[in-house]
Design an enzyme around this catalytic site. Structure first.
Site, PDB file in Angstrom:
ATOM      1  N   CYS A 138       0.829  -1.217   0.000  1.00  0.00           N
ATOM      2  CA  CYS A 138       0.000   0.000   0.000  1.00  0.00           C
ATOM      3  C   CYS A 138       0.863   1.267   0.000  1.00  0.00           C
ATOM      4  O   CYS A 138       1.479   1.558  -1.015  1.00  0.00           O
ATOM      5  CB  CYS A 138      -0.996  -0.052   1.144  1.00  0.00           C
ATOM      6  SG  CYS A 138      -2.433   0.954   0.806  1.00  0.00           S
TER       7      CYS A 138
ATOM      8  N   HIS B 257      -3.315  -4.913   1.468  1.00  0.00           N
ATOM      9  CA  HIS B 257      -2.639  -5.283   2.728  1.00  0.00           C
ATOM     10  C   HIS B 257      -2.674  -6.801   2.925  1.00  0.00           C
ATOM     11  O   HIS B 257      -3.633  -7.318   3.506  1.00  0.00           O
ATOM     12  CB  HIS B 257      -3.376  -4.626   3.911  1.00  0.00           C
ATOM     13  CG  HIS B 257      -3.154  -3.159   4.038  1.00  0.00           C
ATOM     14  ND1 HIS B 257      -2.276  -2.616   4.936  1.00  0.00           N
ATOM     15  CD2 HIS B 257      -3.712  -2.120   3.379  1.00  0.00           C
ATOM     16  CE1 HIS B 257      -2.297  -1.296   4.825  1.00  0.00           C
ATOM     17  NE2 HIS B 257      -3.164  -0.969   3.892  1.00  0.00           N
TER      18      HIS B 257
ATOM     19  N   GLU C  63      -1.174  -8.545   5.010  1.00  0.00           N
ATOM     20  CA  GLU C  63      -0.895  -8.913   6.409  1.00  0.00           C
ATOM     21  C   GLU C  63      -2.147  -8.869   7.284  1.00  0.00           C
ATOM     22  O   GLU C  63      -2.091  -9.216   8.455  1.00  0.00           O
ATOM     23  CB  GLU C  63       0.188  -7.992   6.984  1.00  0.00           C
ATOM     24  CG  GLU C  63      -0.251  -6.570   7.385  1.00  0.00           C
ATOM     25  CD  GLU C  63      -0.545  -5.617   6.222  1.00  0.00           C
ATOM     26  OE1 GLU C  63      -0.544  -6.062   5.051  1.00  0.00           O
ATOM     27  OE2 GLU C  63      -0.804  -4.434   6.486  1.00  0.00           O
TER      28      GLU C  63
HETATM   29  N1  GLN Z   1      -3.536   6.464   0.916  1.00  0.00           N
HETATM   30  C1  GLN Z   1      -2.255   6.170   1.495  1.00  0.00           C
HETATM   31  C2  GLN Z   1      -1.142   6.966   0.811  1.00  0.00           C
HETATM   32  O1  GLN Z   1      -1.368   7.574  -0.180  1.00  0.00           O
HETATM   33  C3  GLN Z   1      -1.964   4.680   1.430  1.00  0.00           C
HETATM   34  C4  GLN Z   1      -2.989   3.936   2.245  1.00  0.00           C
HETATM   35  C5  GLN Z   1      -2.489   2.697   2.902  1.00  0.00           C
HETATM   36  O2  GLN Z   1      -1.286   2.454   3.029  1.00  0.00           O
HETATM   37  N2  GLN Z   1      -3.413   1.891   3.417  1.00  0.00           N
HETATM   38  O3  GLN Z   1      -0.045   6.975   1.285  1.00  0.00           O
END
Ligand code: GLN
Length: 192
Positions: free
Chosen positions: A79, A170, A172
């Site tokens: 992410c 994610h 995890e």
């Molecule tokens: N929206 C976040 C970003 O731009 C990422 C979101 C996440 O890691 N769950 O950094």
């Protein structure tokens, strides 16, 4: 035994540690650059990419991670971690680590679908992986050396380029540890 570090400046750190332990590997929370010497592979967790980047700079760990990558040691970004690994980010002048030849868009699924789950077919890892997306990015474009591992709704959400891997979701957050286990195996192979 293989030791995996999780960058522990902000974000979903504990969940990664739990997942690594469930796969039978050692897990270390990384806060200082000296700790990178103790690990075989590194996970950059989800959270807020701009905050994580700011903290990486103030902890003096950003360039140390670049050196870690230069040695060919495996890194897995989830992410916000995917955003940090990308060569370029839509709407931003510069990327961060730039380890994977790809362009990513932040919060790409829009505000209405801030969080959702989807079942993904992931090349070589799982045909039915339940993925949790939270204000997730997706990959807009990849270079020719990047392997696309999974797509959702025609958007690229998991990639690998040599020792570097990244997912928009994610892996995890559920009890399905196949993704983390794949990264641990990749790290173990690189190490030997
Ligand atoms: N929206 C976040 C970003 O731009 C990422 C979101 C996440 O890691 N769950 O950094």
């Amino acid at each position: 035994m293989t030791t995996i570090g999780v960058l522990a400046l902000q974000g979903a750190v504990r969940e990664h540690i739990r997942s690594i332990h469930a796969c039978g590997a050692n897990a270390v929370e990384i806060k200082r650059k000296e700790q990178l010497e103790e690990i075989d592979g590194l996970i950059l967790p989800g959270g807020e990419s701009t905050t994580i980047r700011r903290l990486m700079d103030s902890y003096g760990i950003f360039t140390a991670i670049q050196d870690f990558a230069d040695k060919g040691k495996p890194i897995f970004g989830t992410c916000a971690g995917l955003i940090i690994m990308a060569k370029s980010i839509v709407g931003q002048a510069e990327g961060h680590l730039g380890l994977i030849d790809m362009t990513v868009a932040r919060n790409a699924f829009g505000r209405q679908v801030a969080s959702f789950e989807a079942e993904l077919d992931v090349a070589g890892i799982a045909e039915d992986f339940r993925a949790v997306f939270i204000r997730a990015p997706y990959v807009v474009e990849v270079g020719k050396n990047v392997e696309v591992l999974a797509t959702y709704d025609e958007h690229i959400v998991a990639v690998r380029q040599g020792p570097f891997m990244a997912t928009a979701f994610h892996p995890e957050l559920t009890d399905d540890h196949r993704f983390i286990s794949y990264f641990i195996d990749l790290t173990a192979t690189t190490k030997s």
